[in-house]
Design a protein around this motif. Structure first.
Motif, PDB file in Angstrom:
ATOM      1  N   GLY A  41       0.773  -1.238   0.000  1.00 31.92           N
ATOM      2  CA  GLY A  41       0.000   0.000   0.000  1.00 31.92           C
ATOM      3  C   GLY A  41       0.802   1.285   0.000  1.00 31.92           C
ATOM      4  N   GLY A  47      -0.902   1.791  -3.531  1.00 35.49           N
ATOM      5  CA  GLY A  47      -2.065   2.418  -2.895  1.00 35.49           C
ATOM      6  C   GLY A  47      -3.330   2.159  -3.691  1.00 35.49           C
ATOM      7  N   TYR A  48      -3.223   2.289  -5.019  1.00 38.66           N
ATOM      8  CA  TYR A  48      -4.364   2.000  -5.880  1.00 38.66           C
ATOM      9  C   TYR A  48      -4.758   0.531  -5.757  1.00 38.66           C
ATOM     10  CZ  TYR A  48      -7.019   0.820 -10.017  1.00 38.66           C
ATOM     11  OH  TYR A  48      -7.981   0.321 -10.849  1.00 38.66           O
ATOM     12  N   SER A  51      -6.619  -0.192  -2.727  1.00 38.34           N
ATOM     13  CA  SER A  51      -7.931   0.458  -2.650  1.00 38.34           C
ATOM     14  C   SER A  51      -9.010  -0.354  -3.366  1.00 38.34           C
ATOM     15  CB  SER A  51      -7.876   1.863  -3.253  1.00 38.34           C
ATOM     16  OG  SER A  51      -7.811   1.805  -4.676  1.00 38.34           O
ATOM     17  N   ASP A  53     -11.450  -3.487  -4.328  1.00 34.53           N
ATOM     18  CA  ASP A  53     -12.097  -4.537  -3.538  1.00 34.53           C
ATOM     19  C   ASP A  53     -11.367  -5.850  -3.828  1.00 34.53           C
ATOM     20  OD1 ASP A  53     -13.680  -6.276  -5.559  1.00 34.53           O
ATOM     21  OD2 ASP A  53     -14.292  -4.224  -6.075  1.00 34.53           O
ATOM     22  N   ARG A  57      -8.893  -6.770  -7.042  1.00 33.64           N
ATOM     23  CA  ARG A  57      -7.453  -6.961  -6.790  1.00 33.64           C
ATOM     24  C   ARG A  57      -7.008  -8.336  -7.299  1.00 33.64           C
ATOM     25  NH1 ARG A  57      -7.233  -4.740  -2.077  1.00 33.64           N
ATOM     26  NH2 ARG A  57      -7.739  -6.574  -0.863  1.00 33.64           N
TER      27      ARG A  57
END
Length: 90
Positions: A41, A47-48, A51, A53, A57
């Motif tokens: 992250g 980070g994206y 973020s 769900d 991912r």
């Protein structure tokens, strides 16, 4: 990217601006070695990634795993890239 950094330096009041691309080879030992930083992250891409769900991912991970180049023994050879700016203060 290069033009954006030059514009940013100009807006900061810097002069005699030069920018250059720096590339270095990177070889990941396997997909897990490549993927692990995305799970931490820290930084824009991780980070994206974090973020998303869990299902999205997972889809991202699978798509990357299936599309990255492979070298000997399952290594993943890529190029890393950074931009450097050299400028003077007025």
């Amino acid at each position: 990217m290069q033009d954006g950094l030059t514009d940013l330096a100009e807006k900061a009041g810097l002069v005699s601006i030069e920018s250059t691309r720096i590339e270095m080879p990177a070889v990941f030992k396997d997909f897990e070695d490549y993927w692990h930083p995305f799970t931490l992250g820290a930084g824009p891409a991780p980070g994206y990634c974090m973020s998303l769900d869990p299902a999205a991912r997972q889809r991202l991970m699978e798509r990357l795993r299936d599309s990255l180049p492979r070298g000997e023994g399952g290594t993943i050879p890529l190029k890393t890239r950074a931009w450097a700016v050299k400028a003077k203060v007025r």
